[in-house]
Write a protein that holds these residues in place. Structure first.
Motif, mmCIF file in Angstrom:
data_model
loop_
_atom_site.group_PDB
_atom_site.id
_atom_site.type_symbol
_atom_site.label_atom_id
_atom_site.label_comp_id
_atom_site.label_asym_id
_atom_site.label_seq_id
_atom_site.Cartn_x
_atom_site.Cartn_y
_atom_site.Cartn_z
ATOM 1 N N GLN A 102 0.773 -1.152 0.055
ATOM 2 C CA GLN A 102 0.078 -0.116 0.131
ATOM 3 C C GLN A 102 0.964 1.194 -0.032
ATOM 4 N N LEU A 103 1.866 1.062 1.082
ATOM 5 C CA LEU A 103 2.933 2.427 0.591
ATOM 6 C C LEU A 103 3.489 2.407 -0.810
ATOM 7 N N SER A 104 3.687 1.420 -1.410
ATOM 8 C CA SER A 104 4.359 1.500 -2.743
ATOM 9 C C SER A 104 3.362 2.017 -3.748
ATOM 10 N N GLN A 105 2.235 1.858 -3.487
ATOM 11 C CA GLN A 105 1.169 2.587 -4.374
ATOM 12 C C GLN A 105 0.975 4.043 -4.105
ATOM 13 N N TRP A 106 0.794 4.249 -2.754
ATOM 14 C CA TRP A 106 0.864 5.814 -2.354
ATOM 15 C C TRP A 106 2.146 6.548 -2.939
ATOM 16 N N TYR A 107 3.429 5.748 -2.843
ATOM 17 C CA TYR A 107 4.632 6.334 -3.375
ATOM 18 C C TYR A 107 4.452 6.725 -4.815
ATOM 19 N N ASP A 108 4.235 5.630 -5.554
ATOM 20 C CA ASP A 108 4.216 5.589 -7.179
ATOM 21 C C ASP A 108 3.066 6.647 -7.554
ATOM 22 N N THR A 109 2.207 6.860 -6.841
ATOM 23 C CA THR A 109 1.027 7.818 -7.394
ATOM 24 C C THR A 109 1.062 9.094 -6.708
ATOM 25 N N GLY A 110 2.254 9.288 -5.801
ATOM 26 C CA GLY A 110 2.475 10.911 -5.439
ATOM 27 C C GLY A 110 1.781 10.981 -4.216
ATOM 28 N N GLN A 111 0.948 10.069 -3.444
ATOM 29 C CA GLN A 111 0.118 10.588 -2.374
ATOM 30 C C GLN A 111 0.904 10.611 -1.054
ATOM 31 N N LEU A 112 2.256 10.100 -1.068
ATOM 32 C CA LEU A 112 2.643 10.200 0.328
ATOM 33 C C LEU A 112 3.522 11.455 0.408
ATOM 34 N N PHE A 113 2.990 12.498 1.508
ATOM 35 C CA PHE A 113 3.500 13.737 1.836
ATOM 36 C C PHE A 113 2.870 14.890 0.752
ATOM 37 N N ALA A 114 1.975 14.532 0.404
ATOM 38 C CA ALA A 114 1.616 15.536 -1.040
ATOM 39 C C ALA A 114 0.922 16.832 -0.584
ATOM 40 N N GLN A 115 0.502 16.727 0.610
ATOM 41 C CA GLN A 115 -0.131 18.007 1.150
ATOM 42 C C GLN A 115 0.181 18.268 2.585
ATOM 43 N N PRO A 116 1.648 18.919 2.702
ATOM 44 C CA PRO A 116 2.192 18.929 3.817
ATOM 45 C C PRO A 116 1.329 19.760 4.918
ATOM 46 N N ARG A 117 0.774 20.887 4.669
ATOM 47 C CA ARG A 117 -0.004 21.718 5.547
ATOM 48 C C ARG A 117 -1.306 20.870 6.351
ATOM 49 N N ARG A 118 -1.561 19.728 5.735
ATOM 50 C CA ARG A 118 -2.544 19.137 6.470
ATOM 51 C C ARG A 118 -2.051 17.627 7.364
ATOM 52 N N LEU A 119 -0.757 17.687 7.504
ATOM 53 C CA LEU A 119 -0.118 16.679 8.045
ATOM 54 C C LEU A 119 0.159 17.179 9.655
ATOM 55 N N GLU A 120 -0.007 16.254 10.240
ATOM 56 C CA GLU A 120 0.224 16.488 11.872
ATOM 57 C C GLU A 120 1.650 16.981 12.018
ATOM 58 N N GLY A 121 2.563 16.193 11.671
ATOM 59 C CA GLY A 121 3.993 16.445 11.786
ATOM 60 C C GLY A 121 4.455 17.755 11.433
ATOM 61 N N ILE A 122 3.805 18.206 10.367
ATOM 62 C CA ILE A 122 4.087 19.667 9.820
ATOM 63 C C ILE A 122 3.673 20.763 11.062
ATOM 64 N N ARG A 123 2.464 20.423 11.457
ATOM 65 C CA ARG A 123 1.719 21.188 12.298
ATOM 66 C C ARG A 123 2.627 21.322 13.653
ATOM 67 N N TYR A 124 2.984 20.283 13.933
ATOM 68 C CA TYR A 124 3.893 20.300 15.284
ATOM 69 C C TYR A 124 5.309 21.098 14.966
ATOM 70 N N ILE A 125 6.023 20.506 14.058
ATOM 71 C CA ILE A 125 7.006 21.321 13.848
ATOM 72 C C ILE A 125 6.668 22.968 13.767
ATOM 73 N N ASN A 126 5.821 23.231 13.067
ATOM 74 C CA ASN A 126 5.604 24.903 12.989
ATOM 75 C C ASN A 126 5.457 25.333 14.099
ATOM 76 N N GLU A 127 4.700 24.702 14.910
ATOM 77 C CA GLU A 127 4.252 25.309 16.517
ATOM 78 C C GLU A 127 5.647 25.270 17.232
ATOM 79 N N VAL A 128 6.507 24.274 17.262
ATOM 80 C CA VAL A 128 7.703 24.419 18.037
ATOM 81 C C VAL A 128 8.691 25.315 17.171
ATOM 82 N N VAL A 129 8.666 25.609 15.884
ATOM 83 C CA VAL A 129 9.564 26.591 15.461
ATOM 84 C C VAL A 129 9.196 28.030 15.992
ATOM 85 N N LYS A 130 7.763 28.022 16.047
ATOM 86 C CA LYS A 130 7.386 29.588 16.375
ATOM 87 C C LYS A 130 7.707 29.803 17.974
ATOM 88 N N TRP A 131 7.271 28.626 18.807
ATOM 89 C CA TRP A 131 7.538 28.920 20.201
ATOM 90 C C TRP A 131 9.099 28.936 20.420
#
Length: 624
Positions: free
Chosen positions: A165-194
């Motif tokens: 399943q990861l392989s399919q998402w990788y090949d179709t460009g669905q992994l990490f495609a919308q960064p601002r919707r990802l939890e990880g990006i939101r947490y990084i942004n918050e920590v950087v701001k703090w």
């Protein structure tokens, strides 16, 4: 961070490390004061130094906020579970997946907050290392696919289906495609701001890489050992490596212009890449992936400093030196060491020049290759070890990130979380979320002092004569300065002897046990001949004093002597026995003012609870 699947509580990477720690001095950081609002300057490498845009050297000294965006069981006091996926598996026995995800959202919102970051800045630190789990960058649907493996982790067909399943998402460009919707990006942004608001730099650390970078499940949170290096998809690709490259490409695009981010720590603590595990004996796999990752980041027009971590939990760099990497440019590379349970002396060295966790090897590697070095993790020891490591690293101009900001019921962290019960019960989870909040944590002041003023002796708490002094409230400072104990630091990763045999109250070599009969609930124990404790006291009323000492005797006659400054105050004899008793001595006239009181163990006793000073008669002070 550590070997988190540890054989004893509080044990880190005991099977691998020769290495150890470092921290701050009083005049430590040259960056602007906290919350000054000044914009941080982007950092880059200039030979062996990290410098800002003006060419001024910046030595990064800070803290890891581990246990937050990747749970490690020993941090939470759940060693029997030993990885985040096993914690999740336990939760799924009594709750739905949606309820589990809700708990994790609550946990991440409360375990580390701006208050924690503000506190770090107030102590004088200038950076935060942010350990990340790759699943924070999956969408909810993608994380659901991983959760299905968590439900039945030993089912190879389910794991194979997840990889496909990861392989399919990788090949179709669905992994990490919308960064601002990802939890990880939101947490990084918050920590950087703090952090930026406090003039703290951030280090992005991929702590749990796709597939897992080693064999230790606590760190990797992987289903099979070394899958980052070994597992192929149906097309024969090392898919987890492809996903890791794409993840860093996305992060580089997001943050290439963010000056508050100091370093990209590409992969935390790769370990056990060796012939015994079917891999090369000279880090060929690491070289290949690091070379890909460096070029991938640079292809995004991102010139951030890139931190490499060697094999063996971040320390061994055979075939990974700048001349061996197959990259377009070696500019702005830095090399990491993780230092635990090793000597802090200048004389200690490893015959392998590419094994760099010892101070002499670390310095020599930096000077030989003219690259910055940084100790990304260090800690999990006594205050004596912390202070020695800090002094050694600071003298060499080497920065560090201490591990770890918080731990449950531990004196080794900066903040102590009160016990909460079981993470697998509703009551336990509710209590953990409450206890982990900064305002409810206990600040381990002795750890703060060891890291920020390693050479100093200072009062632990104000102590006044006449009055009662808790034996456990001896001064802050190193062994030989504030106290002396027969064993005060672990310097051999194979030696599991605890530095504090009672494991309570403070993080020094002094052995302290819980003792409900004492006013503060603790007593010094296992006092052996030659050990001593120092107290900074204020004599409010000059005069002769009767000193009572509350002790639990040993099997033979014990003796405790007192000294104020250079003057002997007498010796108390402790008859053998097993029950608590009070012994006494009478002092000469004590002058008013602040003094240094030292209690020496001339012959062993089991425990000491307090010293009580009561005036016998008064004498006139100077000028009276």
């Amino acid at each position: 961070m550590i070997c988190r699947n540890r054989p004893v509580p509080g044990q880190r990477k005991a099977s691998v490390y020769l290495g150890c720690i470092g921290l701050l001095l009083g005049g430590l950081l040259a960056t602007a004061s906290p919350a000054s609002g000044q914009r941080l300057s982007p950092l880059h490498a200039a030979g062996p130094k990290i410098v800002n845009a003006s060419g001024q050297e910046v030595v990064l000294r800070g803290y890891n906020v581990g246990g937050w965006l990747l749970q490690e069981s020993y941090i939470l006091g759940t060693d029997t579970l030993n990885s985040q996926w096993r914690i999740k598996q336990g939760l799924l026995r009594t709750m739905s997946e949606a309820e589990m995800e809700k708990f994790y959202r609550q946990y991440r919102q409360q375990f580390i907050t701006k208050a924690d970051i503000d506190f770090l800045a107030r102590q004088g630190f200038n950076c935060v290392r942010l350990p990340l789990h790759y699943d924070l960058f999956l969408t909810p649907a993608q994380r659901h696919a991983r959760t299905e493996v968590i439900r039945d982790p030993h089912n190879e067909s389910k794991l194979t289906a997840y990889v496909q399943q990861l392989s399919q998402w990788y090949d179709t460009g669905q992994l990490f495609a919308q960064p601002r919707r990802l939890e990880g990006i939101r947490y990084i942004n918050e920590v950087v701001k703090w952090c930026a608001a406090n003039n703290l730099y951030v280090v992005l650390d991929l702590h749990a890489a796709p597939g897992g970078q080693g064999t230790d499940r606590n760190i990797n949170d992987n289903f099979r050992p070394l899958d980052l290096w070994k597992r192929h998809d149906a097309q024969g690709r090392l898919l987890y490596q492809d996903i890791t490259v794409r993840l860093w490409e996305m992060l580089a695009r997001q943050y290439r212009n963010e000056p508050a981010i100091a370093l990209y720590d590409l992969i935390n603590e790769p370990h056990n890449l060796n012939a015994a595990n079917g891999l090369s004996a000279d880090n060929q796999e690491l070289n290949t992936l690091y070379s890909r990752l460096i070029d991938a980041v640079r292809a995004q027009n991102d010139q951030h400093l890139i931190l490499l971590e060697g094999n063996g939990y971040g320390n061994e760099y055979t075939n990974l030196t700048p001349d061996k990497l197959r990259v377009k440019s070696t500019a702005n590379l830095a090399y990491n060491a993780h230092r635990y349970w090793c000597p802090n002396t200048a004389e200690a060295s490893d015959p392998n020049p590419n094994q760099i966790n010892l101070l002499s090897n670390l310095t020599a590697f930096r000077d030989t290759w003219q690259v910055p070095v940084w100790v990304g993790e260090t800690g999990e020891n006594s205050n004596e070890w912390f202070a020695a490591a800090v002094q050694g690293l600071n003298e060499r101009g080497i920065g560090w990130g201490h591990w770890n900001i918080k731990r449950v019921d531990s004196g080794a962290g900066l903040l102590r979380i009160a016990p909460y019960g079981s993470l697998l019960t509703p009551e336990g989870r509710t209590t953990l979320l409450r206890n982990a909040q900064f305002a409810r944590c206990q600040i381990n002041r002795d750890v703060v002092a060891a890291l920020t003023q390693p050479a100093a002796r200072q009062p632990f708490t104000p102590l006044t004569i006449p009055g009662t002094i808790a034996a456990t409230d001896y001064d802050l400072g190193r062994d030989g300065v504030a106290y002396h104990d027969d064993f005060s630091a672990r310097t051999d990763y194979r030696d599991y002897t605890p530095h504090n045999q009672g494991g309570a109250y403070r993080n020094d070599g002094v052995d302290i046990a819980r003792c409900p009969d004492m006013p503060n609930g603790f007593a010094v124990q296992q006092l052996t001949a030659g050990e001593w404790l120092t107290y900074t006291v204020t004599v409010a009323t000059p005069g002769v004093y009767r000193v009572e000492l509350r002790v639990q005797p040993g099997t033979e006659t014990g003796r405790l002597s007192l000294q104020m400054g250079p003057t002997s105050m007498g010796t108390a004899v402790v008859p053998p026995g097993s029950d608590w008793t009070t012994v006494a001595l009478t002092t000469a006239a004590l002058p008013a003012g602040q003094h240094t009181l030292r209690l020496r163990v001339e012959a062993p006793v089991n425990q000491l609870g307090w010293l009580r000073f009561a005036p016998v008669n008064s004498v006139a002070g100077p000028g009276e």
